[in-house]
Design an enzyme around this catalytic site. Structure first.
Site, short mmCIF file in Angstrom:
data_model
loop_
_atom_site.label_atom_id
_atom_site.label_comp_id
_atom_site.label_asym_id
_atom_site.label_seq_id
_atom_site.Cartn_x
_atom_site.Cartn_y
_atom_site.Cartn_z
N GLY A 32 -6.03 7.34 14.80
CA GLY A 32 -6.58 5.99 15.01
C GLY A 32 -7.88 5.81 14.26
N ASN A 33 -8.63 4.79 14.61
CA ASN A 33 -9.95 4.61 14.00
C ASN A 33 -10.88 3.92 15.00
OD1 ASN A 33 -9.88 1.60 13.53
ND2 ASN A 33 -8.08 2.22 12.34
N TYR A 34 -12.15 3.78 14.61
CA TYR A 34 -13.19 3.32 15.55
C TYR A 34 -13.27 1.80 15.72
CZ TYR A 34 -15.19 8.02 15.56
OH TYR A 34 -15.40 9.35 15.72
N SER A 35 -12.39 1.05 15.09
CA SER A 35 -12.50 -0.42 15.18
C SER A 35 -12.44 -0.87 16.65
CB SER A 35 -11.35 -1.07 14.40
OG SER A 35 -11.30 -2.43 14.70
N ALA B 104 -8.33 -3.11 11.34
CA ALA B 104 -8.51 -1.89 10.56
C ALA B 104 -7.18 -1.14 10.62
CB ALA B 104 -9.63 -1.05 11.15
#
Ligand code: CTP
Length: 408
Positions: free
Chosen positions: A212-215, A280
């Site tokens: 995943g990512n931090y968005s 994102a």
């Protein structure tokens, strides 16, 4: 968000529910936004909250009886019906909803409702069984069929997860419903449909792990709220995120992976006038999803094979070539050669403009409440100062409106 409640005259009907105390928060919120509030309360309502509290908050006498005094002066429900820009009944009990649906005008609130010339909003408040009862649901359907706006319990995204249907919607969400309504009148995106992608995507590795990512989705939600406040129909396609939206008239499509976001976005773009791609999206996803939880290997490194995902913005850019009246807006979060990279994406994805934020700027980008952006289009670049994301959203939507106008 532009303040849509300033100077609006709101009749607030309060009925006999334990949620009556929340009417104080509604009044406070409305007055803070510059609205004038006239309370009309039922006899049962007064058992839960005193008229003194309510008149202190509204700076107006509370209306509850047909006759103001024993001297024969009476409260005119007809005048109130003409005075109001909107009537809000919150909390609305099953009994009041039933009386409204059948014209049982035995108190001042119902007579006011029957004389009301302005739109009526109803926020039901009762226990789950009463709310689910066919009688209550039939009465609500009846009110709906007459154009009354039912603010269903759990309209706010968070509420729908945490509380059961039946409990009154939170005051701030009720106020947002009114704002949305007034914004829809004369909003500069009225009649337009805007697709917004937001948040991160999760790419499954096995049943318990993902990439995943931090968005946080904050920028996307701020833009979606701004579009809705200006009258747009919003289709929000969001990846997994905690961020909540309060506008009840969103079409909210929750997805998890880049592939799911692609499908939902392509489908929605067909009916959209504009799309703003704030999500994102993962550029790569595991080539194989393990069906069982992966075990820790005894020795050696673990290598994950990844395959590219489809670029949603670029695909919509291709679809746009068939209808250049549509507006497509992208985001670029860069760490180096910012302007060059952003311009490259603008061209490659056939965007109308691209919003650039640099991770080099303090207070900009992921997980912040502020952002510092530049807007780049085919003519040039505009730099904006560091601002709260809600104000950044206004700047972006202003530009969107301008481009839509130029194309029409
Ligand atoms: N985007 C998208 N689908 C993808 C990747 C990106 O819709 N699979 C959109 C983003 O929502 C954003 C824009 O494209 O509006 C640019 O995203 P970004 O990740 O910066 O661009 P990439 O094309 O992935 O380029 P790179 O990762 O090489 O910087």
């Amino acid at each position: 968000m532009t303040n849509m409640l300033k100077g609006k005259k709101i009749v607030l009907g309060i009925t006999g529910s334990i949620a009556a105390y929340k009417a104080c928060y509604i009044i406070r919120g409305l007055i803070k936004k510059g609205a004038e509030v006239q309370v009309v309360i039922t006899p049962a309502g007064k058992e839960f909250i005193t008229p003194i509290t309510l008149s202190a908050l509204t700076s107006k006498p509370v209306i509850s009886e047909f006759f103001a005094q024993r001297d024969g002066t009476w409260n005119s429900h007809v005048d109130i019906g003409l005075w109001a820009d909107a009537m809000l009944i919150a909390p609305a009990t099953a009994s009041t909803i039933g009386k409204m649906a059948h014209g049982v005008a035995d108190n001042m609130l119902i007579t006011t409702y029957l004389s009301m010339k302005a739109p009526v909003f109803v926020a039901p408040a009762m226990d789950l069984d009463m709310y689910a009862h066919p009688s209550t649901q039939a009465n609500l359907d009846r009110l709906r069929s007459w154009g009354n706006h039912i603010i269903e319990p759990g309209t706010g995204e968070l509420a729908s997860h945490l509380v059961g249907k039946g409990r009154m919607e939170e005051p701030e969400n009720i106020i947002l419903c009114l704002e949305e309504y007034f914004a829809g009148r004369g909003g500069d995106l009225l009649g337009k449909t805007v697709l917004i992608t937001a948040g991160p995507t999760y790419e499954k590795i096995d049943p318990v792990r993902f990439i995943g990512n931090y968005s946080s989705g904050k920028m996307g939600i701020a833009i979606a709220d701004e579009c809705a406040a200006r009258g747009a129909k919003v289709i929000l396609v969001s990846g997994p995120m905690l961020q909540v939206t309060h506008f009840p008239m969103y079409r909210h499509c929750r997805v998890e992976s880049a592939a799911e976001m692609y499908d939902a976005s392509v489908a929605a773009f067909a009916e959209a006038d504009a799309a703003i791609m704030t999500a994102a999206v993962a550029d790569y996803t595991p080539a194989h999803v393990e069906m069982e939880k992966m075990k820790r290997e005894k020795t050696g490194d673990l290598l994950l094979a990844l395959k590219p995902t489809r670029d949603i913005a670029a695909s919509l850019g291709e679809l746009k070539r068939k209808d250049e009246r549509k507006v497509l807006v992208g985001f670029a979060l860069e760490t180096n050669d910012e302007t060059w990279n952003a311009k490259d994406k603008l061209m490659r994805k056939n965007l109308d403009f691209i919003v650039l934020n640099s991770l080099k700027d303090e207070g900009a980008g992921f997980r912040c409440d502020t952002n510092k952006i530049s807007i780049i289009d085919h003519k040039g670049k505009n730099d904006y100062p560091l601002k709260p994301k809600t104000e950044v959203a206004e700047d972006i939507v202003d530009r969107l409106v301008e481009v839509l106008k130029n194309k029409s």
